[in-house]
Structure formats: structure tokens, C-alpha cells
Write an enzyme that holds these catalytic residues in place. Structure first.
Site, mmCIF file in Angstrom:
data_model
loop_
_atom_site.group_PDB
_atom_site.id
_atom_site.type_symbol
_atom_site.label_atom_id
_atom_site.label_comp_id
_atom_site.label_asym_id
_atom_site.label_seq_id
_atom_site.Cartn_x
_atom_site.Cartn_y
_atom_site.Cartn_z
ATOM 1 N N TYR A 39 97.576 4.884 -47.950
ATOM 2 C CA TYR A 39 96.558 3.987 -48.501
ATOM 3 C C TYR A 39 95.711 4.647 -49.589
ATOM 4 C CZ TYR A 39 97.276 0.239 -45.072
ATOM 5 O OH TYR A 39 97.785 -0.798 -44.334
ATOM 6 N N LYS A 88 105.574 8.713 -36.857
ATOM 7 C CA LYS A 88 106.973 8.444 -37.221
ATOM 8 C C LYS A 88 107.564 9.760 -37.731
ATOM 9 C CE LYS A 88 110.415 5.530 -37.982
ATOM 10 N NZ LYS A 88 111.079 4.724 -36.937
ATOM 11 N N ASP A 144 107.428 2.416 -34.006
ATOM 12 C CA ASP A 144 108.196 1.187 -33.736
ATOM 13 C C ASP A 144 108.329 0.949 -32.228
ATOM 14 O OD1 ASP A 144 109.562 3.552 -34.113
ATOM 15 O OD2 ASP A 144 111.394 2.654 -34.856
#
Ligand code: NAI
Length: 343
Positions: free
Chosen positions: A125, A177, A212
């Protein structure tokens, strides 16, 4: 109780002014000692001051170090950069705290009590994006750079671990992740594990999960989690997911915390589809105001506010449309003020 706490108030865009008015009425009924400095930002800032984040607004927060903010509209694709992101950067509000607690029972999931702590300044971001032109197509390739630092990860993780201890939480889950983005999110995981071993071992349980799988587990069995800590993008997505578990965005508050300033807001946006109709649910902003009261060490007022919200929704059964009720924003606010006056 302090006689006066200066605080900046940004009504914001869309339903912002409606839910801010409701929140002010309720805080007044509670006799919360905030001395508001009212300022504009977002689309309203552009309209009124020619700037989505006017200098006067920034100067006020520099003085008060405390703000309550309605949602700010950000154009998608082109246009100006998000004022929310700029506020976080300007005041180094590195921790985004989003608690999600079931208030209205009987939804898809009951008895949810989860908190997402999201890193607020780094990751994907940071806004380092550009296009590469090829063969006359100026937007043939889009590129973004993500940056996570050990120092930024550590201060966020330290905040989350201290939050867990201070609030009697049993478990913290690091969401990452690192199997694919080995450097970008690996550094966050590695720092979290190292910090726990060095300073926090045994004070709460720590585990980790890939983002996920975390999304799936949250939907199948959200009760297995307690405090979730993640990097900016994943934390953003998961906190909306978690808001959905407790009845939607109308029920989800958020706090942006830095070393010396804090901004409280609803997680939801400006809801242009219902703006001006008088039907918005002000609960998320009211719960954000309760977090603000806690932050100012006015826990007794915060507890009274949460209790009154609970009773208005579950005893008086006064609810706005998003919760299946028929009350307008004004009717809900009136019922809540009456609860506070009688409680
Ligand atoms: P949104 O959160 O404004 O709306 C999504 C859906 O939830 C809409 O159907 C809306 O009516 C409903 N909803 C949201 N808050 C509600 C409430 N309090 N009561 C009842 N229903 C409610 O998300 P959307 O439409 O994606 O974004 C609209 C604008 O808000 C965009 O410009 C976006 O950039 C901005 N935004 C600002 C945020 C902030 O200032 N913190 C956060 C998220 C979006």
C-alpha cells in the site's frame, strides 16, 4: 474525568455527516468531555478547500493528536491519493486495530470475538506504482512495489502482542504468504516468531497461517482464532471478512494508532448508495467512539456506551435496515440516547 479533551472531528463524505451527527448526540448524552475541532477532508475537502486533506485539518490533528473520522471518498483508478492512507503516513499510524464482536445474535455465526491487527504503513500500500508503455499502449504493463521492513514489522507485532496481553487474549495468529512472497511477507513472519521467542514466550499462544487458508478457516470455524496479525493488504481484506462474520460493515469499528496520535473510524466507506436517505447504521462509528473513550482512559464511559448499544439492538430491538430492522438513523439514535439517559 478530565474537563475537556481537544479532539479533531472529520464528518467526511456520503453517510459520514449522518453517522457523525448520531455519534455526537450519543457522546453528548454520555457527557463525554471532547472539545471538537471540526474539519473537512476527502471529497468534502476538495469541494470546500480545494484539497482532499487540507492543511488546517492536518494542523488540528497535530495539535489534538486525537481524531474521530467519518468515511472519506477516494476515486478508484485515477484521481487523488486516498486521504486515509495519507493521514496514516502523516501521523505514522502504524497499527490498525479492528475488533469484531457479535452484538446481534442469530446471524450466521454467533459469539464471535476476534481482533485483527493490521500493519498500516508498509507492504503493497505504499503507492509505488507505475505503468510501462509498450507499442503505443501507455498502460501495457502495471507494476507495484511492496516494502516491509524489520523495524516496521517489529513495532506492529510488539503492539499486537502487548494488546493481546493487556486484553487477556489467549492466542495470536500471524497471517502471511511467506511460501510465495518469501521476502516481502517472510520478513514479517520471521520477525514475529523471533520477537515471540525473545520476549513473549508463554504469555499467550502463538501460531501462524497462510492467508488463503486463513480466509477459509475463518469462514468454516472462526472460533479457532483470537487475535490475527498481518501485513497491510492481507490485514485489510481479512478485517472486512471478519466484519462480515458479525453482521457486516455497519458493525465494525477501527482505530489507527501511532506513537503519538490516534484516529478512530468506522471500517466501512461512504456508502454513496444510501447517503442522504437517513437509513445508515451509525453503530460502527459509535463503537469507534467507544474505542476512542478507552484510548483516553475513559473506560467507564466506553462500557456504558457499549452496553447501551447492546440493549438498544437486543432489548429494545431498534435496528437499522442493514440489520433487518426498520429504524432510521435518527430513530436508532433517539432510542440509544434514551437508553443512556435511563441507564
Ligand atoms: P462502503 O463501505 O461505502 O459500502 C459497501 C456497502 O455497505 C454498501 O451497500 C453500503 O450501503 C453498505 N454500508 C456501508 N456502511 C453502512 C452503514 N453504516 N449502514 C448501512 N449500510 C452500510 O464501500 P464502497 O461502496 O466500496 O466505497 C464507497 C466509498 O467509500 C469509496 O469512495 C471508498 O474509497 C470509500 N471508503 C472509505 C473508507 C474510509 O474512509 N475509511 C473505507 C472504505 C471505503
Amino acid at each position: 474525568m478530565p474537563t475537556s479533551i481537544p479532539a479533531t472531528l472529520i464528518p467526511g463524505d456520503g453517510i459520514g455527516p449522518e453517522i457523525v451527527d448520531a455519534t455526537l448526540a450519543v457522546l453528548e448524552a454520555l457527557k463525554a468531555p471532547f472539545a471538537w475541532e471540526r474539519h473537512v477532508a476527502g471529497l468534502e475537502g476538495v469541494k470546500v478547500a480545494g484539497d482532499p486533506l487540507p492543511e488546517a485539518t492536518l494542523a488540528s490533528i497535530r495539535r489534538t493528536r486525537l481524531a474521530l473520522k467519518g468515511p472519506l471518498e477516494t476515486p478508484s483508478g485515477g484521481g487523488y491519493r486516498s486521504s486515509n492512507v495519507r493521514l496514516r503516513e502523516e501521523f505514522q499510524l502504524y497499527a490498525n486495530l479492528r475488533p469484531a464482536r457479535t452484538i446481534v445474535p442469530g446471524g450466521r455465526f454467533d459469539k464471535i470475538d476476534l481482533t485483527v491487527v493490521r500493519e498500516n504503513l508498509e507492504g503493497l500500500y505504499i503507492g509505488h506504482e507505475h505503468y510501462v508503455p509498450i507499442d503505443g499502449d501507455p498502460h501495457a504493463v502495471a507494476m507495484a512495489t511492496g516494502v516491509n521492513t524489520r523495524q516496521g514489522s517489529r513495532r506492529l507485532l510488539e503492539y499486537a502482542y502487548e494488546y493481546a496481553i493487556a486484553n487477556g487474549r489467549k492466542k495470536v495468529t500471524l497471517v502471511h504468504k511467506a511460501n510465495i512472497m518469501k521476502a516481502l511477507t517472510g520478513i514479517f513472519l520471521e520477525t514475529g516468531l523471533e520477537l515471540y521467542e525473545r520476549k513473549y514466550k508463554g504469555r499467550f499462544e502463538l501460531d501462524s497461517v497462510i492467508v488463503d487458508a486463513c480466509a477459509m478457516k475463518l469462514v468454516l470455524n472462526p472460533w479457532q482464532f483470537d487475535v490475527l496479525v498481518s501485513t497491510n493488504l492481507f490485514g485489510d481484506i481479512l478485517s472486512d471478512l471478519v466484519a462480515g462474520l458479525v453482521g457486516g460493515l455497519g458493525m465494525a469499528p477501527g482505530a489507527n494508532i501511532g506513537a503519538d496520535a490516534a484516529i478512530f473510524e468506522a471500517v466501512h466507506g461512504s456508502a454513496p448508495d444510501i447517503a442522504g436517505k437517513g437509513v445508515a447504521n451509525p453503530t460502527a462509528l459509535l463503537l469507534a467512539a467507544a474505542m476512542m473513550l478507552d484510548h483516553c482512559k475513559l473506560q467507564e464511559l466506553a462500557a456504558r456506551l457499549r452496553k447501551a448499544i447492546d440493549e438498544t439492538l437486543n432489548v429494545d430491538l431498534v435496528r437499522t435496515g442493514d440489520l433487518g430492522g426498520r429504524a432510521s438513523t435518527a430513530a436508532f439514535t433517539q432510542a440509544l440516547v434514551a437508553r443512556i439517559a435511563n441507564g
